[in-house]
Design a protein around this motif. Structure first.
Motif, PDB file in Angstrom:
ATOM      1  N   GLY A   1      45.259 -87.458 -46.159  1.00 41.72           N
ATOM      2  CA  GLY A   1      45.075 -87.997 -44.813  1.00 41.72           C
ATOM      3  C   GLY A   1      43.666 -87.839 -44.277  1.00 41.72           C
ATOM      4  N   ARG A   2      43.089 -86.666 -44.440  1.00 37.20           N
ATOM      5  CA  ARG A   2      41.778 -86.439 -43.849  1.00 37.20           C
ATOM      6  C   ARG A   2      40.674 -87.210 -44.553  1.00 37.20           C
ATOM      7  NH1 ARG A   2      38.533 -81.988 -45.591  1.00 37.20           N
ATOM      8  NH2 ARG A   2      39.147 -81.158 -47.614  1.00 37.20           N
ATOM      9  N   HIS A   3      40.917 -87.629 -45.809  1.00 35.51           N
ATOM     10  CA  HIS A   3      39.893 -88.373 -46.528  1.00 35.51           C
ATOM     11  C   HIS A   3      39.850 -89.840 -46.110  1.00 35.51           C
ATOM     12  CE1 HIS A   3      39.552 -84.772 -48.810  1.00 35.51           C
ATOM     13  NE2 HIS A   3      40.795 -84.858 -49.231  1.00 35.51           N
ATOM     14  N   MET A   4      40.798 -90.236 -45.272  1.00 40.11           N
ATOM     15  CA  MET A   4      40.781 -91.592 -44.725  1.00 40.11           C
ATOM     16  C   MET A   4      39.820 -91.717 -43.553  1.00 40.11           C
ATOM     17  SD  MET A   4      44.893 -92.285 -44.761  1.00 40.11           S
ATOM     18  CE  MET A   4      45.851 -92.256 -46.282  1.00 40.11           C
ATOM     19  N   VAL A   5      39.341 -90.575 -43.050  1.00 43.70           N
ATOM     20  CA  VAL A   5      38.478 -90.540 -41.871  1.00 43.70           C
ATOM     21  C   VAL A   5      37.043 -90.262 -42.307  1.00 43.70           C
ATOM     22  CG1 VAL A   5      38.101 -89.439 -39.621  1.00 43.70           C
ATOM     23  CG2 VAL A   5      40.424 -89.649 -40.546  1.00 43.70           C
ATOM     24  N   ASP A   6      36.094 -90.862 -41.620  1.00 42.48           N
ATOM     25  CA  ASP A   6      34.685 -90.590 -41.877  1.00 42.48           C
ATOM     26  C   ASP A   6      34.345 -89.252 -41.223  1.00 42.48           C
ATOM     27  OD1 ASP A   6      31.980 -90.463 -42.178  1.00 42.48           O
ATOM     28  OD2 ASP A   6      31.544 -92.424 -41.314  1.00 42.48           O
ATOM     29  N   LEU A   7      34.464 -88.169 -41.995  1.00 39.60           N
ATOM     30  CA  LEU A   7      34.299 -86.828 -41.439  1.00 39.60           C
ATOM     31  C   LEU A   7      32.836 -86.468 -41.184  1.00 39.60           C
ATOM     32  CD1 LEU A   7      37.057 -84.762 -43.261  1.00 39.60           C
ATOM     33  CD2 LEU A   7      37.111 -85.869 -41.028  1.00 39.60           C
ATOM     34  N   ASP A   8      31.909 -87.340 -41.578  1.00 44.03           N
ATOM     35  CA  ASP A   8      30.523 -87.129 -41.159  1.00 44.03           C
ATOM     36  C   ASP A   8      30.386 -87.276 -39.647  1.00 44.03           C
ATOM     37  OD1 ASP A   8      29.397 -86.520 -43.582  1.00 44.03           O
ATOM     38  OD2 ASP A   8      28.973 -88.601 -44.087  1.00 44.03           O
ATOM     39  N   LEU A   9      31.380 -87.893 -39.019  1.00 39.63           N
ATOM     40  CA  LEU A   9      31.377 -88.061 -37.566  1.00 39.63           C
ATOM     41  C   LEU A   9      32.073 -86.910 -36.848  1.00 39.63           C
ATOM     42  CD1 LEU A   9      32.265 -91.876 -37.446  1.00 39.63           C
ATOM     43  CD2 LEU A   9      30.016 -90.844 -37.097  1.00 39.63           C
ATOM     44  N   ALA A  10      32.619 -85.955 -37.606  1.00 36.99           N
ATOM     45  CA  ALA A  10      33.374 -84.863 -36.987  1.00 36.99           C
ATOM     46  C   ALA A  10      32.443 -83.896 -36.262  1.00 36.99           C
ATOM     47  CB  ALA A  10      34.184 -84.117 -38.040  1.00 36.99           C
ATOM     48  N   ASN A  11      32.897 -83.427 -35.123  1.00 35.96           N
ATOM     49  CA  ASN A  11      32.200 -82.377 -34.370  1.00 35.96           C
ATOM     50  C   ASN A  11      32.457 -81.049 -35.072  1.00 35.96           C
ATOM     51  OD1 ASN A  11      31.320 -80.434 -32.591  1.00 35.96           O
ATOM     52  ND2 ASN A  11      32.640 -81.060 -30.897  1.00 35.96           N
ATOM     53  N   THR A  12      31.447 -80.522 -35.780  1.00 33.29           N
ATOM     54  CA  THR A  12      31.656 -79.321 -36.597  1.00 33.29           C
ATOM     55  C   THR A  12      31.898 -78.070 -35.765  1.00 33.29           C
ATOM     56  OG1 THR A  12      29.259 -78.992 -36.707  1.00 33.29           O
ATOM     57  CG2 THR A  12      30.283 -80.228 -38.506  1.00 33.29           C
ATOM     58  N   GLY A  13      31.643 -78.125 -34.475  1.00 28.25           N
ATOM     59  CA  GLY A  13      31.895 -76.967 -33.627  1.00 28.25           C
ATOM     60  C   GLY A  13      33.220 -77.017 -32.902  1.00 28.25           C
ATOM     61  N   PHE A  14      34.019 -78.038 -33.160  1.00 20.89           N
ATOM     62  CA  PHE A  14      35.244 -78.252 -32.388  1.00 20.89           C
ATOM     63  C   PHE A  14      36.290 -77.166 -32.630  1.00 20.89           C
ATOM     64  CE2 PHE A  14      39.522 -80.373 -32.490  1.00 20.89           C
ATOM     65  CZ  PHE A  14      39.729 -80.378 -31.120  1.00 20.89           C
ATOM     66  N   GLY A  15      36.706 -76.986 -33.890  1.00 21.32           N
ATOM     67  CA  GLY A  15      37.762 -76.016 -34.174  1.00 21.32           C
ATOM     68  C   GLY A  15      37.344 -74.592 -33.849  1.00 21.32           C
ATOM     69  N   ILE A  16      36.121 -74.241 -34.239  1.00 16.31           N
ATOM     70  CA  ILE A  16      35.593 -72.909 -33.920  1.00 16.31           C
ATOM     71  C   ILE A  16      35.484 -72.732 -32.417  1.00 16.31           C
ATOM     72  CG2 ILE A  16      33.456 -71.569 -33.932  1.00 16.31           C
ATOM     73  CD1 ILE A  16      34.848 -71.132 -36.478  1.00 16.31           C
ATOM     74  N   GLY A  17      35.025 -73.783 -31.736  1.00 12.17           N
ATOM     75  CA  GLY A  17      34.856 -73.705 -30.286  1.00 12.17           C
ATOM     76  C   GLY A  17      36.144 -73.396 -29.559  1.00 12.17           C
ATOM     77  N   PHE A  18      37.260 -74.007 -30.002  1.00  5.77           N
ATOM     78  CA  PHE A  18      38.553 -73.708 -29.387  1.00  5.77           C
ATOM     79  C   PHE A  18      39.009 -72.298 -29.750  1.00  5.77           C
ATOM     80  CE2 PHE A  18      43.205 -73.610 -29.419  1.00  5.77           C
ATOM     81  CZ  PHE A  18      43.470 -74.006 -28.121  1.00  5.77           C
ATOM     82  N   ALA A  19      38.787 -71.911 -31.016  1.00  3.28           N
ATOM     83  CA  ALA A  19      39.273 -70.607 -31.480  1.00  3.28           C
ATOM     84  C   ALA A  19      38.620 -69.459 -30.723  1.00  3.28           C
ATOM     85  CB  ALA A  19      39.024 -70.465 -32.986  1.00  3.28           C
ATOM     86  N   VAL A  20      37.291 -69.499 -30.528  1.00  4.61           N
ATOM     87  CA  VAL A  20      36.610 -68.363 -29.881  1.00  4.61           C
ATOM     88  C   VAL A  20      36.950 -68.272 -28.404  1.00  4.61           C
ATOM     89  CG1 VAL A  20      34.712 -68.428 -31.534  1.00  4.61           C
ATOM     90  CG2 VAL A  20      34.497 -69.682 -29.372  1.00  4.61           C
ATOM     91  N   ARG A  21      37.534 -69.326 -27.843  1.00 11.46           N
ATOM     92  CA  ARG A  21      37.947 -69.325 -26.435  1.00 11.46           C
ATOM     93  C   ARG A  21      39.426 -69.052 -26.261  1.00 11.46           C
ATOM     94  NH1 ARG A  21      33.648 -72.535 -27.168  1.00 11.46           N
ATOM     95  NH2 ARG A  21      32.128 -72.744 -25.461  1.00 11.46           N
ATOM     96  N   SER A  22      40.147 -68.926 -27.387  1.00 10.91           N
ATOM     97  CA  SER A  22      41.599 -68.841 -27.302  1.00 10.91           C
ATOM     98  C   SER A  22      42.199 -67.634 -28.011  1.00 10.91           C
ATOM     99  CB  SER A  22      42.229 -70.116 -27.899  1.00 10.91           C
ATOM    100  OG  SER A  22      41.739 -71.273 -27.262  1.00 10.91           O
ATOM    101  N   LEU A  23      41.621 -67.231 -29.131  1.00  8.69           N
ATOM    102  CA  LEU A  23      42.243 -66.202 -29.961  1.00  8.69           C
ATOM    103  C   LEU A  23      42.025 -64.810 -29.384  1.00  8.69           C
ATOM    104  CD1 LEU A  23      41.332 -67.443 -33.542  1.00  8.69           C
ATOM    105  CD2 LEU A  23      43.309 -68.021 -32.132  1.00  8.69           C
ATOM    106  N   ALA A  24      43.036 -63.983 -29.509  1.00  4.21           N
ATOM    107  CA  ALA A  24      42.905 -62.585 -29.110  1.00  4.21           C
ATOM    108  C   ALA A  24      41.985 -61.883 -30.108  1.00  4.21           C
ATOM    109  CB  ALA A  24      44.279 -61.919 -29.097  1.00  4.21           C
ATOM    110  N   PRO A  25      40.846 -61.319 -29.667  1.00  2.00           N
ATOM    111  CA  PRO A  25      39.889 -60.715 -30.604  1.00  2.00           C
ATOM    112  C   PRO A  25      40.461 -59.579 -31.428  1.00  2.00           C
ATOM    113  CG  PRO A  25      38.877 -61.051 -28.451  1.00  2.00           C
ATOM    114  CD  PRO A  25      40.347 -61.309 -28.282  1.00  2.00           C
TER     115      PRO A  25
END
Length: 586
Positions: free
Chosen positions: A142-166
């Motif tokens: 599924g993910r190879h159907m998307v042009d991942l060069d357009l992905a925001n590389t800080g997206f998943g990390i950005g949510f995690a550092v604002r959400s996960l219990a340290p």
């Protein structure tokens, strides 16, 4: 409906062309989700979601965000849809394989012919939610159907550092900044505090972090009334609602967290060094400025750094061969490689093509002075480091990749390096005068003036280092290991710092290295004797910067500061003192 020829939007004139290998998609290793939630929470599905950048939140923009070559190759179905009124694009299909490659293996082992095939299926759902476009990936491909060069590389990390219990981090993947090839993955199924992973906050890039979060605005938390596992990397892996309205509400909540919530204090360091994706629009402008600097005789913003993959061979190198296409110059054969050598070549390349020529150019390493015994080669661009501002950001070029360096990272490094440089020198080395043309002559002079033991270019050959390593250039009166380097630009110091680490490691843990050093010192004209059970207790980096510049935190590139900080931390962990001495020029 089936759309045979999806329209494309006009790319900007300075769009960077990036080669993509559609036949070998990247592979993600398994994670801890099965340990956290063995059953699917009601009304949700575990989904990998990417936030796409520079994609208009329109139907036409969605078509532009799929990987057209991959879709055409496998004849996938592309359908325009609506999800709770939001424009969406559904892409789905299978990749059949008529015969598995292990059939031949079994036939060879057993003599039994086996002819079995399989199919990999998948789908991607691209959804325009308000001003953002998200790609939801399902199945193997599924993910190879998307042009991942357009992905925001800080997206998943950005949510995690604002959400996960340290204090409940269950998995971390990090890569050492400044070297190549080393990636560490650590799992603690029960979770532990982020501090317990021993991450070098200012010398490593955290590419993935997993843990749990409880956010009652998310469908999965409302459904289970429990915290839910989250994996943050380039993508965000999380249980999302399967009803259209719930899916959009979840995506909006994730975006709100990323935009409005501050990172947890113990996790904020993860955001301070971030790789910049190859199609980030800032890079066209920054690389254009770099291209202009490559025509300058001595640009302050550009330096030379030894690539990580070359550090293991640095002791064997006796000459270099440098070739830069379109320079109008023949291949240069050099006993030492300096930034000036590279700039001499790029100065003759047409404007706007200098950086590309370095990417296509080669630096060949040779184990002899005549350039006949080649060790290997690397792209010339991997030796260039640069630090350029872009707006309020600082962008750092290292080994062909660009990184954004946060303000707190730079402030911390400056404070650490200032403390290292403030330590009073225990040895006063002589000035580097104009008549001393290279490091070999200086080391001979320093040994004579200060009564030091000269070990420059004398190699310790051990079972672990059969090609040989230098214990040091000079051995001090109290057995200090003194490593000497003259560098026109401070970024060339990276291998000096690594040299100190390699030497200490060998002398502390390899008996044959200690034995070889004892014998080597005994054979020198000074006829010194050192303990057969010698262990390094102090390393001194003696540095002379070009043009007589003083050695200060302001004269060191960010990358050189990172390399020095890492070496200092590594050596101090071994109980070895570290001292940095500036060699004056005269």
């Amino acid at each position: 409906m089936r759309r045979a020829n999806p329209p494309t939007t006009t790319r900007p004139a300075n769009h960077r062309v990036v080669r993509k290998d559609v036949t070998r998609p990247r592979h993600d290793p398994p994670t801890l989700f099965d340990l956290d939630l063995p059953e699917r929470p009601e009304g949700t599905y575990l989904t990998s979601v990417y936030q796409l950048e520079r994609v208009p939140a329109t139907t036409e923009g969605l078509h532009d965000a799929v990987d057209q070559r991959y879709l055409r190759k496998h004849d996938f179905t592309v359908e325009e849809r609506l999800v709770a009124g939001a424009p969406a694009l559904l892409v789905h299909g299978t990749v059949p394989r008529q015969r598995a490659d292990w059939c031949d293996v079994l036939a060879s082992l057993t003599g039994e012919m086996i002819d079995l095939g399989f199919s990999s299926g998948g789908a991607a759902l691209l959804v325009a939610v308000d001003d953002h476009v998200y790609a939801l990936a399902y199945g193997t491909v599924g993910r190879h159907m998307v042009d991942l060069d357009l992905a925001n590389t800080g997206f998943g990390i950005g949510f995690a550092v604002r959400s996960l219990a340290p204090d409940e981090i269950k998995q971390v993947r990090r890569r050492v900044f400044g070297t190549t090839g080393r990636v560490d993955r650590n799992m603690v199924p029960g979770g532990q505090h982020i501090r317990m992973y021993g991450i070098d906050k200012w010398g490593e890039i955290v590419g993935q972090v997993c843990g749990r979060t409880f956010n009652p605005n998310l469908t999965v938390c409302r459904s289970t009334r429990k915290a839910t596992p989250v994996e943050g990397s380039d993508a965000l892996r999380i249980h999302l609602g399967v009803e259209p309205e719930n899916l959009l509400a979840d995506l909006r909540e994730i975006n709100r967290v990323c935009k409005q919530e501050a990172p947890f204090e113990d996790l904020e360091f993860i955001t301070q060094i971030r790789p910049i994706p190859s199609r980030d629009p800032r890079l066209s402008e920054v690389e254009g400025r770099l291209d202009a600097l490559l025509a300058s005789p001595d640009p302050d913003e550009v330096g030379l750094a030894v690539p990580g993959r070359v550090l293991g061979e640095i002791e064997r190198i006796r000459s270099y061969k440098l070739r830069v296409p379109k320079s109008g110059l023949s291949t240069a054969r050099l006993s030492e490689l300096t930034l000036a050598d590279i700039l001499t070549q790029t100065g003759g390349v047409p404007e706007g093509e200098r950086w590309a020529s370095l990417c296509n150019g080669r630096i060949t390493l040779c184990a002899d002075t005549r350039g006949e015994e080649e060790i290997g080669s690397t792209a010339a661009s991997r030796w260039i480091t640069a630090q350029l501002p872009h707006g309020t950001s600082q962008l750092l070029l290292h080994e062909g990749g660009w990184y954004e360096i946060g303000d707190r990272h730079r402030e911390f490094l400056r404070a650490e390096i200032e403390q290292i440089l403030a330590v009073p020198a225990s040895i006063a080395l002589p000035a580097w005068t104009a008549d001393l043309t290279d490091e070999a002559e200086y080391n001979i002079h320093a040994a004579a003036v200060c009564g030091l033991t000269l070990l420059d270019r004398r190699l310790l050959r051990t079972s672990q280092h059969h090609r040989g390593i230098e214990a040091c250039d000079l051995l001090g009166p109290n057995d200090e290991l003194i490593h000497v380097k003259r560098a026109k630009g401070s970024s060339a110091l990276s291998h000096l710092f690594a040299q100190g680490e390699v030497s200490v490691d060998a002398l502390r843990y390899e008996a044959d290295a200690r034995k070889a050093l004892v014998e080597m010192v005994r054979q020198q004209p000074t006829a010194r004797l050192i303990d057969a059970d010698f262990r390094p207790r102090k390393v001194i980096y003696a540095i002379a910067l070009g043009s007589g510049k003083p050695l200060t935190v302001h004269s060191l590139f960010t990358f050189a500061q990172v390399a020095l900080y890492r070496a200092m931390k590594s050596l101090r962990n071994e109980g070895v003192e570290v001292e940095v001495v500036g060699i004056p020029s005269a």
